[in-house]
Each structure stands twice: as structure tokens, then as C-alpha cells.
Design an enzyme around this catalytic site. Structure first.
Site, PDB file in Angstrom:
ATOM      1  N   ASP A 480       0.837  -1.207   0.000  1.00 37.87           N
ATOM      2  CA  ASP A 480       0.000   0.000   0.000  1.00 37.87           C
ATOM      3  C   ASP A 480       0.874   1.260   0.000  1.00 37.87           C
ATOM      4  OD1 ASP A 480      -2.351   1.464   0.160  1.00 37.87           O
ATOM      5  OD2 ASP A 480      -3.146   0.336   1.858  1.00 37.87           O
ATOM      6  N   ASP A 550     -10.744   2.061  -3.294  1.00 38.41           N
ATOM      7  CA  ASP A 550     -11.349   1.793  -1.989  1.00 38.41           C
ATOM      8  C   ASP A 550     -12.870   1.872  -2.069  1.00 38.41           C
ATOM      9  OD1 ASP A 550      -9.133   1.219  -0.516  1.00 38.41           O
ATOM     10  OD2 ASP A 550      -8.824   3.261   0.204  1.00 38.41           O
TER      11      ASP A 550
HETATM   12  C1  DGJ Z   1      -5.879   1.756   1.819  1.00 38.49           C
HETATM   13  C2  DGJ Z   1      -6.239   0.544   1.014  1.00 38.49           C
HETATM   14  O1  DGJ Z   1      -6.749   0.920  -0.223  1.00 38.49           O
HETATM   15  C3  DGJ Z   1      -7.246  -0.296   1.783  1.00 38.49           C
HETATM   16  O2  DGJ Z   1      -7.654  -1.381   1.025  1.00 38.49           O
HETATM   17  C4  DGJ Z   1      -6.609  -0.734   3.072  1.00 38.49           C
HETATM   18  O3  DGJ Z   1      -5.539  -1.596   2.794  1.00 38.49           O
HETATM   19  C5  DGJ Z   1      -6.150   0.475   3.858  1.00 38.49           C
HETATM   20  N1  DGJ Z   1      -5.315   1.346   3.078  1.00 38.49           N
HETATM   21  C6  DGJ Z   1      -5.392   0.052   5.098  1.00 38.49           C
HETATM   22  O4  DGJ Z   1      -4.857   1.092   5.760  1.00 38.49           O
END
Ligand code: DGJ
Length: 723
Positions: A480, A550
Site C-alpha cells: 500500500d 477503496d
Molecule cells: C488503503 C487501502 O486501499 C485499503 O484497502 C486498506 O488496505 C487500507 N489502506 C489500510 O490502511
């Protein structure tokens, strides 16, 4: 043979399966970009070399004289700064005198089979040398000693050409690269629309199309990463080009940092397009003998419309960019803990997820953010990549054993390029974050960016990653990146190299990712940046799939998936069914089935009915896995064009089967919904597996189906299977 050099005319022709690209060497060794478009057999471009019908004010080269050639109006192959070409330039080199006039001329060339990798940077590749041919043209600026090598690879079986650039300092003095773009393309007219992908967090990659106008226009990132806001993709489409018809040029930069993709329409109503590293806050010091490599651009031309451009990118990225075991091997169907638990989990909860998930047919559990340091929220611990034993008593082993015992593989989350001010790493190394002297750095999600341009920092992070990944049975890593880069600077860079930071940061990221994939080739690697904030071709060279957004609402996802499909294949778009409740589970599944399918919910909370739907979805996922991964995508009704319905089709490469999905985003009262299909074999009779009706491909493409009853309720959807 795909690359020809006519030594009398001094012209190169580079052919792909369907396109030609012509470069000429004019008097005084100016390199001219003479043609890019549909395939042509000949190259008599002599009359295109001079394009200056006595233009006033255009500078002329004193040796060539006043007879119709000026760098101001000629289609310069790689436009340079300040030597009579006033358009946006691809190259600007400053010498020890402080002069920035740059003027490169042809000196040499080489043609060879295959394609070389770009050192320390991701690039597309050939599976065998017969797949492609490469031309390298050297052009030198006599005054600065900058030797530019323009590298072109053309592919024999698909209409793709890649471009990249190397600059070598052949002088004995230091020179400074102020800009080095990866591609420069001059077009004779400005009769094009420019298509770009804009977005933001949870609303990534919206398609935007507008006519070119005089002046400079385009997309850029200054965020340190490719970013949610603009994707490093641009297409120029003739005004009459549609999804299924017309001339379209696509350009996609294989790079994850600051970029520019700009089109300038000049006083002659010609267009120059440049793409590469954003020159803003960029400069590279090149000592005598040193080389600099600019990233690659993947160029596609087709006269068969925007949909065909996308399919060319999809096939090419599946075959020539995505690599490793999971390029071809079936990827495990995963459930991710994030939306189900956020930071609130322990071993028992995750093992309970795995137990329920197994009953549904899910194959891997991914433990997302929150397993390390003392992390129970997003305010701390990034950089402390050791297990939070308060949460996971006894470490990772009992958890992984528990998950494996339920019959699931195990995956883990990381954010390696970040550091929390509240972390052991930061307390031990208070100068390891990205910052500049005497300024309090900005925070983003309570975190700083870790300075991975530094080798010592990378070494530390790598050792931490290596320990966890080598000591545990880990099948998957999600990488990430949850903020953008402000206060760009590294404690180690001397003043004259400060502007190298952004590019060095990206090279540092690539170094870490490369170590991950080469040391752990069996790990499935998923890219992520707050959803799709780093969804670019360079990331695909490391991770065969990327978390698309997300936003898991299926209606919003339609826009995101349609936009993303402009150049990125379904195989890399991670798409999960979550508990968000705007539509039922059927539609959530039908939409997620477009990409790399998975779940992101607490499986213990599903009702019995939902459980049955999920089981059926998983059966469908297995049945259609190959079709989705290898098939050709046809966007039938785009949500960007139609406020009510969206529809798409995935057709097997041999056209023997296909699947079609229609989603009613908003019911259009008392309206009809007839859909015509695309890309089928007109002579084949297809049976619809849903109702056993039989239709010829010709019928489906010319008459279509009446789907009015399927499009009459908000959030309703249907997937039809034909073979
Ligand atoms: C952002 C990501 O897009 C989510 O899927 C998740 O992993 C969060 N970060 C976790 O902090």
C-alpha cells in the site's frame, strides 16, 4: 523484418502488425518524425520533409539556408530546447556555461531482434526475440556532448510500439538534464480529441474527452507518484472516432512517479505530444561518461476505435508486461479483512473468517493493515514491521497455521515506503523521512513518507520484510501507499542534486519491489495506493493485480472499472464484493466478476440466502476465470454516456464463448432496453446458457436482444453466458 532503413532516402520505417512509423534524416542530420498510422508499404516522404511555406519569424539553419525548412515548423522527432523549435520540448540540457540551448543531430543507428530491458526500471518485454525488432538511433548535441539514444521497439503480432530514451554524457564536463521526455510525437494536424483519465480517492479514472485547442493541454502529476488525480495515459482520437470506429493513438507511460503528458497545438495547427518524467522539480546531474535512462512509453495506434485500442493494451500487458508465476497461473480467490474488521482483529477472529470463508469456497485470507508494531489505528507504527503480539499472541505462526488448517492460504499487508512519527523506526532514525531542512514536514494520514531513495533506508526495510516473509508461510503481499509526497527532499542529497529526489525515490521503490519479486517468486503481489492511486503500467511489471479503488459500491465501481479498462486489462483490476448495501449481492458479484474477483466482508455475517448467492458466484468465478483473464473486453453501454444502464461483454479469444453483463444503475421509467453485441463470430450459433435460446452471432450483433425487463429496477443486473 519489421524495421527498414532506406539508405538512399535516409529514412526508417518501423512496422508492427498493423501500423507504420517513419523517421527521416534531413539535411544537417535533423531527425524528423514523418508518419505514424495505419500500415503503409512505401516511404516516399521526401515532400513532407520541408514544411515551411515561407513562414516569417521561423529561424533557419544557416547551413541549410532559406529554402523551406525550419525547426520551428518541421516535425522534429525529438524536439529540443531553444534551437529554433519553440514547441514544448522533449530535451533540455544545461552545460557548465549555464546555457540551455540543446540541438541533437543523427550520428548512428542499430537494428536488432528482440528488446532490451531498461536498467533499474520496469519495462515491457519480449517472450522470444522473434516477437519484436528494435531500432536505436544515436543523436548528439555537439556543444554539450549529450548523446541521446532514441529506442523504438515494434512488435510483429500486435500494433504496439514502445519508445524510451537514454542520454549519455560524452563530454569531459558535467552536464545537467533539465528535462528528458520519453516520447515526442508530432502530428500534421490538430483535428483530434484528447482523452484522459482523471479522478480522486474513491473515484478513480473517469474518462474525459475534449477537442484539442491551440496552446498546451494535458495531464500531469507532481504528487511523487502517478496518483489518483490523473493517470499517465493519454489518447488522441480523431473527432469522428467512436468506441468501434476511427483513428486512435494511445500513449501510456511505464512509470510511477511525477509525469507529464502534454499536447501542444501550434500556429501551424500541428500537434506535438510529449510524455515522460515531469520536468517540474526535476534535474539530473550527469558527470562525464554517465548515462540516464528515461522510462518507456507504450504507443498504440488503431483505426478501429477506442475499444480496439483498449483491447490491444489489454492483450499486450497480459503478454508482455505482467510477469512471474501468476501471469498464467490461476490466482487464489481471496477474502480481505479490511472492510470486515479494519484494525480490530486478533488471531481468533481471522481464523473464524477463514473457517467461514472456506465453506463458501474462498481460497486465501488476507490480513490487512494493523498487524504490526502497536498499530490499532492509523496514527502509528509504520516502519515497525514486526508483529503486534498484543493482538496476535505468539506471533504470525499460530495465526497462519490456523488459517492453513482451515484450508486457506495466507496473505499480509505492508506499506513499506512510509514511516509514522510515532514508531520505533522514527525514534531511531529521525532523518529517514522525506523532508527538507528547516521546514516542519506535512503529515498525511498521520504519517511521513520514508526516504527510500536512500540505500541504508531500503536495506533496513528490506531486512524487516525479508525476516517476516522468509520465516513465515506467506502466499500474498498487498503493498500500500497512503499519501502523496510533499516537502520533497532527502537528508543525503547535496544541494546540486536536490531535484533528483523524486526520480531517485521511484527508483528506490522499484529496487525494493524488484527484490521482493525475485526473492519470493511464489508470492502473489498486489499493488495498492489508497485504492487505485498508483495504478500504472510500471506497477504491473511487479504486481499482476492492483486494488482498483477503496470504493466497493458496485454502481460507483462501474465508472471506475470502465475508466480503468481504457488501457489496463481485467486481469489486473482487483474487484471485491463487500458488505456495502446499495445493491444486492447478485449485482455486487456481477460487477466484481469483471476483474480479479474477491471478497472484502465478514463472512460470518452473511445470511443464509446471501451465502447461497456467494457460493453460486464462486462457482461462476471458477467457470469464467480464464475467459475474464484472457478474453476481449467490449464496452457496450458506458456509464459515462448513459445515466441508466451500463453493459459490457467479454469474448473468448477464439470467439466460441462470451459473457455479457447489464447493470441497471437507475431505472428509466417506461423505457426500452435493446442491446446489440460486438466482436462475435457472425456464423457461429451461440446458446444462451441462462435460457437455452439459440442465436447466430450475426443476429446478436445486428439485431441484439430485448433486455427491457432486465433493466427496470435500480441496482438490478444480469449476466448472460453464451457458448
Ligand atoms: C488503503 C487501502 O486501499 C485499503 O484497502 C486498506 O488496505 C487500507 N489502506 C489500510 O490502511
Amino acid at each position: 523484418m519489421s524495421i527498414f532503413f532506406d539508405s538512399d532516402k535516409r529514412m526508417f520505417k518501423l512496422d508492427t502488425s498493423e501500423t507504420s512509423y517513419v523517421i527521416g534524416i534531413y539535411e544537417e542530420n535533423y531527425l524528423l518524425g514523418l508518419y505514424y498510422g495505419a500500415k503503409i508499404p512505401d516511404m516516399n516522404f521526401t515532400k513532407f520533409m520541408k514544411r515551411n511555406p515561407s513562414a516569417s519569424f521561423s529561424p533557419v539553419n544557416p547551413v541549410i539556408g532559406e529554402h523551406g525548412f525550419s525547426p520551428d515548423t518541421a516535425p522534429i522527432e525529438y524536439g529540443c530546447n531553444g534551437a529554433g523549435d519553440f514547441r514544448i520540448s522533449a530535451l533540455a540540457v544545461r552545460n557548465a556555461n549555464g546555457d540551455t540551448v540543446t540541438d541533437i543531430r543523427y550520428t548512428d543507428h542499430r537494428i536488432y531482434k528482440g528488446k532490451k530491458a531498461i536498467p533499474n526500471m520496469p519495462s515491457t518485454y519480449v517472450n522470444s526475440d522473434d516477437e519484436a525488432e528494435t531500432l536505436e538511433i544515436d543523436a548528439v548535441d555537439k556543444v554539450t556532448g549529450a548523446m541521446v539514444t532514441l529506442v523504438y521497439t515494434v512488435f510483429e503480432n500486435c500494433p504496439v510500439m514502445t519508445k524510451s530514451v537514454k542520454v549519455k554524457n560524452t563530454s569531459d564536463k558535467t552536464i545537467y538534464l533539465e528535462r528528458v521526455m520519453s516520447a515526442c510525437n508530432d502530428f500534421y494536424t490538430m483535428d483530434y480529441d484528447i482523452i484522459t483519465l482523471w479522478g480522486r480517492h474513491v473515484k478513480e479514472r473517469n474518462i474525459e474527452r475534449r477537442p484539442l485547442a491551440h496552446g498546451v493541454q494535458g495531464v500531469e502529476s507532481k504528487r511523487g507518484v502517478s496518483g489518483h488525480s490523473q493517470n499517465p495515459f493519454v489518447a488522441l482520437a480523431k473527432h469522428d472516432a467512436t468506441e468501434d470506429f476511427g483513428d486512435v493513438y494511445g500513449f501510456n507511460l511505464v512509470y510511477s512517479g511525477n509525469f507529464s503528458a502534454l499536447a501542444e497545438c501550434d500556429h501551424n495547427c500541428s500537434t506535438r505530444l510529449i510524455m515522460g518524467i515531469n520536468p517540474n522539480d526535476f534535474e539530473w546531474t550527469l558527470s562525464a561518461g554517465e548515462e540516464f535512462y528515461a522510462p518507456e512509453v507504450v504507443c498504440v495506434f488503431t483505426d478501429k476505435g477506442i475499444g480496439e485500442m483498449s483491447r490491444i493494451y489489454h492483450r499486450f500487458y497480459n503478454n508482455n508486461l505482467i510477469r512471474g508465476k501468476y501471469k498464467t497461473e490461476k490466482r487464489p480467490l481471496l477474502i480481505n479483512s479490511w472492510e470486515a474488521a479494519y484494525f480490530d482483529f486478533d488471531k481468533d477472529k481471522l481464523v473464524a473468517f477463514a473457517k467461514e470463508a472456506k465453506k463458501l469456497g474462498i481460497e486465501m485470507l488476507v490480513m490487512d493493515d494493523g498487524w504490526f508494531g502497536k498499530r490499532n489505528d492509523d496514527t502509528n507504527s509504520l516502519g515497525d514491521w514486526f508483529v503486534n503480539e498484543e493482538k496476535l499472541v505468539g506471533g504470525l505462526k499460530p495465526l497462519i497455521d490456523g488459517v492453513n488448517a482451515e484450508g486457506l492460504k495466507f496473505g499480509i499487508w505492508y506499506e513499506p515506503e512510509m514511516i509514522s512519527p510515532d514508531s520505533e523506526l522514527f525514534r531511531a532514525h529521525p532523518d529517514w523521512h522525506v523532508h527538507v531542512a528547516n521546514r516542519e514536514p506535512m503529515l498525511g494520514r498521520h504519517q511521513y513518507v520514508l526516504d527510500v531513495s536512500r540505500e541504508d533506508v531500503r536495506e533496513n526495510i528490506w531486512n524487516q520484510l525479508y525476516k517476516v516473509l522468509s520465516e513465515n508461510k506467506i502466499d500474498y503481499v498487498k503493498w500500500d501507499f497512503n499519501r502523496n509526497i510533499a516537502d520533497a527532499g532527502s537528508a543525503l542529497l547535496p544541494p546540486e542534486r536536490k531535484k533528483e529526489f523524486f526520480h531517485r525515490f521511484i527508483l528506490g521503490t522499484y529496487d525494493l519491489m524488484n527484490r521482493l519479486v525475485t526473492t519470493f517468486p511464489d508470492i502473489l503481489f498486489e499493488g495498492c495506493s489508497g485504492g487505485g492511486g498508483r495504478f500504472d503500467p510500471a506497477m504491473l511489471a511487479y504486481s499482476p493485480q492492483i486494488w482498483t479503488s477503496d470504493n466497493t459500491d458496485p454502481i460507483e465501481r462501474l465508472y471506475i472499472q470502465f475508466g480503468t479498462s481504457m488501457c489496463y486489462p481485467a486481469s489486473c483490476q482487483s474487484a471485491h464484493v463487500s458488505a456495502c448495501d446499495r445493491t444486492g449481492y447478485e449485482t455486487k458479484g456481477n460487477v466484481a466478476m469483471w476483474g480479479t474477483f474477491g471478497y472484502e466482508l465478514d463472512p460470518r455475517k452473511l445470511t443464509d440466502d446471501e451465502r447461497e448467492i456467494v457460493k453460486a458466484q464462486i462457482a461462476e468465478y471458477h467457470k469464467t476465470y480464464k475467459l475474464v483473464r484472457d478474453g476481449d473486453l467490449y464496452r457496450i453501454i458506458s456509464p459515462f454516456d448513459n445515466p441508466f444502464n451500463a453493459a459490457w461483454e467479454i469474448v473468448a479469444p477464439d470467439k466460441q464463448s462470451f459473457m455479457f453483463t447489464l447493470v441497471c444503475m437507475r431505472a428509466n421509467p417506461n423505457s426500452l432496453c435493446f442491446v446489440k453485441f460486438k466482436g462475435l463470430d457472425p456464423d457461429k450459433y451461440y446458446t444462451c446458457e441462462n435460457d437455452s435460446e439459440v442465436y447466430s452471432g450475426a443476429f446478436l450483433m445486428n439485431v441484439g436482444l430485448n433486455l427491457t425487463e432486465k433493466a427496470n429496477r435500480d441496482g438490478k443486473s444480469i449476466t448472460l453466458y453464451f457458448s
